[in-house]
Motif scaffolding. Structure first.
Motif, short mmCIF file in Angstrom:
data_model
loop_
_atom_site.label_atom_id
_atom_site.label_comp_id
_atom_site.label_asym_id
_atom_site.label_seq_id
_atom_site.Cartn_x
_atom_site.Cartn_y
_atom_site.Cartn_z
N SER A 228 -15.50 -21.59 12.92
CA SER A 228 -15.16 -20.91 14.17
C SER A 228 -14.08 -21.70 14.88
O SER A 228 -14.00 -22.92 14.74
CB SER A 228 -16.39 -20.82 15.06
N ALA A 229 -13.27 -20.98 15.68
CA ALA A 229 -12.16 -21.63 16.36
C ALA A 229 -12.54 -22.09 17.76
O ALA A 229 -12.15 -23.17 18.18
CB ALA A 229 -10.97 -20.68 16.41
N ASP A 230 -13.30 -21.27 18.49
CA ASP A 230 -13.51 -21.58 19.91
C ASP A 230 -14.89 -22.14 20.20
O ASP A 230 -15.35 -22.12 21.33
CB ASP A 230 -13.25 -20.34 20.76
N TYR A 268 -15.74 -17.12 7.72
CA TYR A 268 -15.19 -17.11 9.09
C TYR A 268 -16.20 -16.44 10.02
O TYR A 268 -16.88 -15.48 9.63
CB TYR A 268 -13.84 -16.38 9.11
N ASP A 270 -16.13 -14.34 12.44
CA ASP A 270 -16.11 -12.88 12.68
C ASP A 270 -16.88 -12.14 11.59
O ASP A 270 -17.58 -11.15 11.87
CB ASP A 270 -14.67 -12.36 12.74
N THR A 359 -5.55 -17.79 10.71
CA THR A 359 -6.26 -17.44 11.95
C THR A 359 -6.65 -18.70 12.71
O THR A 359 -6.46 -18.78 13.93
CB THR A 359 -7.54 -16.63 11.61
N MET A 360 -7.17 -19.70 12.01
CA MET A 360 -7.60 -20.92 12.69
C MET A 360 -6.41 -21.68 13.27
O MET A 360 -6.46 -22.16 14.40
CB MET A 360 -8.37 -21.83 11.71
N ASN A 362 -3.45 -20.47 14.10
CA ASN A 362 -2.89 -19.71 15.23
C ASN A 362 -3.74 -19.90 16.48
O ASN A 362 -3.21 -20.06 17.58
CB ASN A 362 -2.79 -18.22 14.90
N PHE A 363 -5.06 -19.89 16.30
CA PHE A 363 -5.94 -20.05 17.46
C PHE A 363 -5.66 -21.40 18.15
O PHE A 363 -5.67 -21.50 19.37
CB PHE A 363 -7.41 -19.97 17.05
N HIS A 364 -5.41 -22.42 17.35
CA HIS A 364 -5.18 -23.75 17.93
C HIS A 364 -3.73 -23.93 18.40
O HIS A 364 -3.29 -25.05 18.65
CB HIS A 364 -5.57 -24.84 16.93
#
Ligand SMILES: NC(=O)C1=CN([C@@H]2O[C@H](COP(=O)(O)OP(=O)(O)OC[C@H]3O[C@@H](n4cnc5c(N)ncnc54)[C@H](O)[C@@H]3O)[C@@H](O)[C@H]2O)C=CC1
Ligand SMILES: CC(=O)[C@H](N)C(=O)O
Length: 374
Positions: A228-230, A268, A270, A359-360, A362-364
């Motif tokens: 997870s990213a957040d 992931y 999601d 995705t990870m 970009n999130f960071h």
């Protein structure tokens, strides 16, 4: 099918169901503290709101402030309405989480508190996320035993007493060194060597027992390592696969606590959350089992690092192996066979390794398009 046979079949089913019903009521008095619905006449079963009474499920998530609970609550709130999904934990939520929807204190070791919560909030779905994960469990076995085993008993009892649909996540950690590792099917030897794994096998078996014995609507997925990213992981063996992205973007380097070639199943977040909702909504008759493996991908630290390197050319990975985590990882599945989930309720993941990494990153805040163009 000829009408006579069909009628005969229906009659036999009705007799069996009414016998099962009587057994269930006869078996339960004494199981729960205080007056229980099973000790009252059948038509006085007033304090559990059944599905037919409500348009939407009323959801309680235990252990909701960990890596997975907040994302799950956000997803379910979009589907069922903000006020129908209650997040709970024994920790204090951030202001942001507190303002984003209902949050209450709930300690799964306190049965009375749990029961009050279920009754006062007219809960119909319980998603039980409280646990101590694999690495922190080994560091505190007695607490892990209390939360993961005694806590689970409370959850099973309250869910049975109030006729809830119950989801309990299990894990790749429910397998051990004598399980087939490549791939690991749903049904095979399970002799894990961590308190976490032992408690999860216990949860799988107890949930299935309550299903067959008392009719509890128990549903369980064995998750792989979730990325997870957040949200931060809570002390597991697969945590490196979350931390690597923070460190790659912040420092351009990462020190990994597992060996370069340690291959583990991963997913992931999601996909994990969607799988959970899909199995909760699956018609009971589509579930040939009550505990399913689910999977998305498998990779090792060196393969993950190679994929990160495609976007962050200066990225460097080094290894400083943690012997506890390495021993755990070496006993876990390398590839997870989730064909039953794909067949029974059409499970399909969206994220493979390349999508996960972009995705990870970009999130960071790392722009992967710019990096690839250079
Ligand atoms: N994150 C992952 O990679 C995976 C997670 N799972 C399972 O999913 C579930 C959620 O996992 P995470 O969010 O990662 O866990 P986490 O460790 O991040 O969070 C667990 C939460 O349980 C709470 N908790 C501890 N004792 C409690 C008590 N007495 N009463 C109520 N809450 C209590 C903690 O405060 C914490 O917020 C767990 O059951 C875990 O075993 C399964 C496989 C993979
Ligand atoms: C795979 C899990 O169950 C968890 N992330 C852990 O590593 O303990």
């Amino acid at each position: 099918m000829p009408v006579v046979i069909r009628t005969l079949r229906q009659t036999v089913c009705q007799v069996l169901q009414s016998t099962a019903c009587r057994c269930r009521k006869a078996a339960l008095p004494g199981l729960f503290p205080g007056p229980s619905p099973w000790q009252l006449p059948a038509d006085a079963n007033f304090h559990s709101a059944s599905f037919s009474e409500t348009d939407q499920p009323r959801v309680l998530i235990t252990g909701g402030l960990g890596q997975l609970g907040v994302g799950l609550a956000n997803f379910l709130r979009k589907r069922f309405g903000k006020d129908n999904v209650i997040l709970s934990d024994i920790r204090k939520p951030s202001d942001h989480i507190f303002r984003s929807g209902p949050f209450i204190y709930s300690d799964i070791l306190d049965y009375k508190n749990l029961r009050e919560t279920v009754v006062n909030h007219r809960i119909t779905w319980l998603l039980h996320y409280s646990a101590l994960l694999s690495a922190v469990g080994e560091a505190n076995v007695s607490l892990a035993r209390a939360v993961n085993i005694t806590g689970l008993h409370n959850i099973l009892d309250v869910a049975t007493e109030h006729n809830l649909r119950l989801f309990v996540p299990s894990t790749i950690g429910a397998f051990g060194p004598t399980s087939p590792r490549d791939p690991t099917p749903d049904l095979c030897t399970q002799r894990p060597r961590t308190i976490y794994g032992v408690s999860k096998v216990h949860a799988e078996l107890m949930g299935e027992y309550y299903h067959y014995r008392y009719g509890l609507d128990f549903r369980c997925l064995r998750y792989p390592g979730i990325i997870s990213a957040d949200s931060q992981p809570g002390g597991g063996t697969t945590d490196y696969a979350v931390q690597i992205f923070h460190d790659a973007v912040k420092n351009g380097k990462f020190e990994c606590n597992l060996k370069a070639n340690t291959r583990l199943p991963m997913m992931y977040i999601d996909d994990c959350i969607r799988a959970t909702l899909e199995v909760m909504e699956a018609p009971a008759e589509s579930l040939s089992m009550r505990t399913y493996n689910v999977n998305a991908m498998s990779f090792s630290p060196e393969e993950l690092a190679q994929e990160v390197l495609k976007h962050v050319p200066e990225f460097q990975i080094t290894y400083n192996v943690d012997s506890v985590r390495q021993a755990i990882a070496d006993s876990w599945p390398m590839n997870f066979d989730d064909s039953n989930a794909r067949k029974d309720w059409r499970w399909k993941h969206d994220f493979d390794l390349p999508e996960l990494v972009t995705t990870m990153l970009n999130f960071h805040g790392f722009d992967t398009r710019v990096a690839q163009a250079n």
